[in-house]
Design a protein around this motif. Structure first.
Motif, PDB file in Angstrom:
ATOM      1  N   LEU A   4      28.351  47.496  42.341  1.00 52.34           N
ATOM      2  CA  LEU A   4      29.254  47.278  41.213  1.00 52.34           C
ATOM      3  C   LEU A   4      30.633  46.851  41.703  1.00 52.34           C
ATOM      4  CD1 LEU A   4      29.723  47.472  38.161  1.00 52.34           C
ATOM      5  CD2 LEU A   4      30.337  49.864  38.515  1.00 52.34           C
ATOM      6  N   THR A   5      31.101  47.494  42.754  1.00 49.05           N
ATOM      7  CA  THR A   5      32.395  47.136  43.341  1.00 49.05           C
ATOM      8  C   THR A   5      32.368  45.709  43.864  1.00 49.05           C
ATOM      9  OG1 THR A   5      32.771  49.433  43.963  1.00 49.05           O
ATOM     10  CG2 THR A   5      34.057  47.775  45.119  1.00 49.05           C
ATOM     11  N   THR A   6      31.312  45.369  44.571  1.00 45.91           N
ATOM     12  CA  THR A   6      31.182  44.015  45.116  1.00 45.91           C
ATOM     13  C   THR A   6      31.113  42.982  43.997  1.00 45.91           C
ATOM     14  OG1 THR A   6      30.047  44.903  47.054  1.00 45.91           O
ATOM     15  CG2 THR A   6      29.793  42.545  46.626  1.00 45.91           C
ATOM     16  N   LEU A   7      30.344  43.282  42.957  1.00 51.97           N
ATOM     17  CA  LEU A   7      30.239  42.365  41.820  1.00 51.97           C
ATOM     18  C   LEU A   7      31.593  42.183  41.142  1.00 51.97           C
ATOM     19  CD1 LEU A   7      28.451  40.644  39.960  1.00 51.97           C
ATOM     20  CD2 LEU A   7      28.053  42.726  38.608  1.00 51.97           C
ATOM     21  N   SER A   8      32.320  43.260  40.934  1.00 51.77           N
ATOM     22  CA  SER A   8      33.652  43.170  40.315  1.00 51.77           C
ATOM     23  C   SER A   8      34.586  42.302  41.145  1.00 51.77           C
ATOM     24  CB  SER A   8      34.260  44.567  40.152  1.00 51.77           C
ATOM     25  OG  SER A   8      33.512  45.341  39.267  1.00 51.77           O
ATOM     26  N   ALA A   9      34.568  42.511  42.448  1.00 47.02           N
ATOM     27  CA  ALA A   9      35.430  41.722  43.335  1.00 47.02           C
ATOM     28  C   ALA A   9      35.047  40.245  43.299  1.00 47.02           C
ATOM     29  CB  ALA A   9      35.353  42.268  44.761  1.00 47.02           C
ATOM     30  N   TRP A  10      33.752  39.947  43.307  1.00 45.17           N
ATOM     31  CA  TRP A  10      33.292  38.551  43.265  1.00 45.17           C
ATOM     32  C   TRP A  10      33.662  37.883  41.947  1.00 45.17           C
ATOM     33  CZ3 TRP A  10      31.604  34.920  46.458  1.00 45.17           C
ATOM     34  CH2 TRP A  10      31.232  35.297  47.742  1.00 45.17           C
ATOM     35  N   ALA A  15      36.829  33.876  39.404  1.00 45.37           N
ATOM     36  CA  ALA A  15      37.686  33.522  38.266  1.00 45.37           C
ATOM     37  C   ALA A  15      39.039  32.998  38.752  1.00 45.37           C
ATOM     38  CB  ALA A  15      37.877  34.728  37.354  1.00 45.37           C
ATOM     39  N   MET A  16      39.590  33.610  39.794  1.00 44.75           N
ATOM     40  CA  MET A  16      40.870  33.142  40.327  1.00 44.75           C
ATOM     41  C   MET A  16      40.737  31.767  40.967  1.00 44.75           C
ATOM     42  SD  MET A  16      43.185  35.217  39.470  1.00 44.75           S
ATOM     43  CE  MET A  16      44.536  34.705  40.491  1.00 44.75           C
ATOM     44  N   ILE A  17      39.643  31.525  41.658  1.00 40.98           N
ATOM     45  CA  ILE A  17      39.414  30.195  42.247  1.00 40.98           C
ATOM     46  C   ILE A  17      39.264  29.157  41.133  1.00 40.98           C
ATOM     47  CG2 ILE A  17      37.739  28.802  43.539  1.00 40.98           C
ATOM     48  CD1 ILE A  17      37.305  31.311  45.316  1.00 40.98           C
ATOM     49  N   ALA A  49      44.351  39.446  32.958  1.00 41.31           N
ATOM     50  CA  ALA A  49      44.142  40.675  32.195  1.00 41.31           C
ATOM     51  C   ALA A  49      42.784  41.296  32.519  1.00 41.31           C
ATOM     52  CB  ALA A  49      44.250  40.395  30.698  1.00 41.31           C
ATOM     53  N   VAL A  50      41.753  40.478  32.514  1.00 45.87           N
ATOM     54  CA  VAL A  50      40.410  40.981  32.840  1.00 45.87           C
ATOM     55  C   VAL A  50      40.333  41.329  34.323  1.00 45.87           C
ATOM     56  CG1 VAL A  50      37.971  40.361  32.980  1.00 45.87           C
ATOM     57  CG2 VAL A  50      39.301  39.730  30.958  1.00 45.87           C
ATOM     58  N   GLY A  51      40.902  40.489  35.161  1.00 42.54           N
ATOM     59  CA  GLY A  51      40.840  40.708  36.597  1.00 42.54           C
ATOM     60  C   GLY A  51      41.560  41.962  37.046  1.00 42.54           C
ATOM     61  N   ALA A  52      42.645  42.310  36.379  1.00 37.59           N
ATOM     62  CA  ALA A  52      43.363  43.531  36.745  1.00 37.59           C
ATOM     63  C   ALA A  52      42.453  44.743  36.613  1.00 37.59           C
ATOM     64  CB  ALA A  52      44.603  43.695  35.880  1.00 37.59           C
ATOM     65  N   GLU A  53      41.723  44.805  35.526  1.00 34.89           N
ATOM     66  CA  GLU A  53      40.816  45.943  35.320  1.00 34.89           C
ATOM     67  C   GLU A  53      39.688  45.940  36.339  1.00 34.89           C
ATOM     68  OE1 GLU A  53      42.120  47.993  33.323  1.00 34.89           O
ATOM     69  OE2 GLU A  53      43.512  46.526  32.527  1.00 34.89           O
ATOM     70  N   LEU A  54      39.184  44.765  36.681  1.00 35.52           N
ATOM     71  CA  LEU A  54      38.129  44.692  37.694  1.00 35.52           C
ATOM     72  C   LEU A  54      38.646  45.160  39.058  1.00 35.52           C
ATOM     73  CD1 LEU A  54      36.416  41.315  36.744  1.00 35.52           C
ATOM     74  CD2 LEU A  54      35.595  43.634  36.280  1.00 35.52           C
ATOM     75  N   THR A  55      39.877  44.811  39.375  1.00 40.61           N
ATOM     76  CA  THR A  55      40.435  45.267  40.646  1.00 40.61           C
ATOM     77  C   THR A  55      40.743  46.762  40.616  1.00 40.61           C
ATOM     78  OG1 THR A  55      42.673  44.571  40.009  1.00 40.61           O
ATOM     79  CG2 THR A  55      41.354  43.013  41.283  1.00 40.61           C
ATOM     80  N   ALA A 136      36.480  49.260  29.746  1.00 42.21           N
ATOM     81  CA  ALA A 136      35.405  50.245  29.598  1.00 42.21           C
ATOM     82  C   ALA A 136      34.714  50.483  30.937  1.00 42.21           C
ATOM     83  CB  ALA A 136      34.407  49.783  28.546  1.00 42.21           C
ATOM     84  N   LEU A 137      34.522  49.430  31.712  1.00 38.45           N
ATOM     85  CA  LEU A 137      33.913  49.583  33.031  1.00 38.45           C
ATOM     86  C   LEU A 137      34.777  50.474  33.919  1.00 38.45           C
ATOM     87  CD1 LEU A 137      31.721  48.824  35.097  1.00 38.45           C
ATOM     88  CD2 LEU A 137      33.153  46.848  35.699  1.00 38.45           C
ATOM     89  N   PHE A 138      36.067  50.234  33.913  1.00 39.47           N
ATOM     90  CA  PHE A 138      36.985  51.058  34.698  1.00 39.47           C
ATOM     91  C   PHE A 138      36.914  52.514  34.240  1.00 39.47           C
ATOM     92  CE2 PHE A 138      41.556  52.494  35.247  1.00 39.47           C
ATOM     93  CZ  PHE A 138      41.390  52.901  36.560  1.00 39.47           C
ATOM     94  N   ALA A 139      36.907  52.747  32.931  1.00 41.46           N
ATOM     95  CA  ALA A 139      36.829  54.119  32.411  1.00 41.46           C
ATOM     96  C   ALA A 139      35.520  54.790  32.819  1.00 41.46           C
ATOM     97  CB  ALA A 139      36.987  54.112  30.893  1.00 41.46           C
ATOM     98  N   LEU A 140      34.417  54.065  32.732  1.00 40.92           N
ATOM     99  CA  LEU A 140      33.122  54.640  33.115  1.00 40.92           C
ATOM    100  C   LEU A 140      33.068  54.987  34.605  1.00 40.92           C
ATOM    101  CD1 LEU A 140      30.675  52.449  31.025  1.00 40.92           C
ATOM    102  CD2 LEU A 140      31.193  54.874  30.699  1.00 40.92           C
ATOM    103  N   VAL A 141      33.583  54.107  35.436  1.00 37.44           N
ATOM    104  CA  VAL A 141      33.594  54.377  36.876  1.00 37.44           C
ATOM    105  C   VAL A 141      34.505  55.570  37.174  1.00 37.44           C
ATOM    106  CG1 VAL A 141      34.276  53.457  39.140  1.00 37.44           C
ATOM    107  CG2 VAL A 141      32.947  52.053  37.557  1.00 37.44           C
TER     108      VAL A 141
END
Length: 185
Positions: A4-10, A15-17, A49-55, A136-141
């Motif tokens: 999950l961490t790897t997927l979030s980072a990818w 998205a940034m690229i 906004a989305v990327g901040a939560e993923l990070t 929600a993903l951040f809250a669940l983790v």
């Protein structure tokens, strides 16, 4: 959890690229063709906004959130474990609050048919849905990490709690850097 961490980072990295290519194309189009996509700022805001939560997810699972730990290393193991648990409680509470407020914002945007005040006039429910999903993903983790830490706390497994959820010390950081250097060779 590592997957999950790897997927979030990818996802965030790709998205940034993509955003970088979009901004580059917009700059070239404006310079040479007097044309603009007029949405690079809007798109960048959504991605950040989305990327901040993923990070946040990546930082939480990698024990990379900032902490002031001047005294932490000098405290007894049990007290450090309790402080680590308290930090997870507050982090999970903050993550839940952010998800709740994100849901309220999305609900209002849907109710009022809100659109961005930009040339694209994007219905705000679209980007806010992705943002809420990442919240929600951040809250669940955070809740999952808290549950694991609570189990260790109740069992009085102080060293395990420190090792899995505590602040990474200098030794841990050096070992991680050396392992990363060895992996890249």
């Amino acid at each position: 959890m590592k997957a999950l961490t790897t997927l979030s980072a990818w996802i965030f990295g790709l998205a940034m690229i993509g955003l970088a290519f979009f901004v580059t194309a917009d700059v070239i189009a404006r310079k040479f063709f007097s044309f603009s996509f007029e949405g690079t700022g809007e798109m960048g805001g959504y991605i950040l906004a989305v990327g901040a939560e993923l990070t946040f997810v990546v930082a939480l699972t990698q024990r990379a959130h900032m902490r002031i730990d001047v005294l932490y290393a000098r405290l007894p193991v049990a007290l450090r474990a309790v402080l680590d648990w308290v930090s997870l409680v507050t982090l999970a509470a903050m993550a839940l609050l952010m998800a709740m407020l994100g849901w309220q914002m999305l609900r209002d945007s849907i109710s009022y048919h809100s659109t961005a005040q930009t040339p694209w006039a994007t219905p705000l429910a679209w980007p806010q849905s992705f943002w809420l999903a990442s919240l929600a993903l951040f809250a669940l983790v955070a809740l999952w990490q808290l549950a694991l830490a609570s189990r260790a706390l109740v069992a009085r497994r102080w060293e395990e709690l420190n090792a899995r959820f505590g602040s990474a010390g200098e030794k841990d950081e050096i070992e991680a850097e050396l392992a990363d250097l060895e992996r890249r060779r």
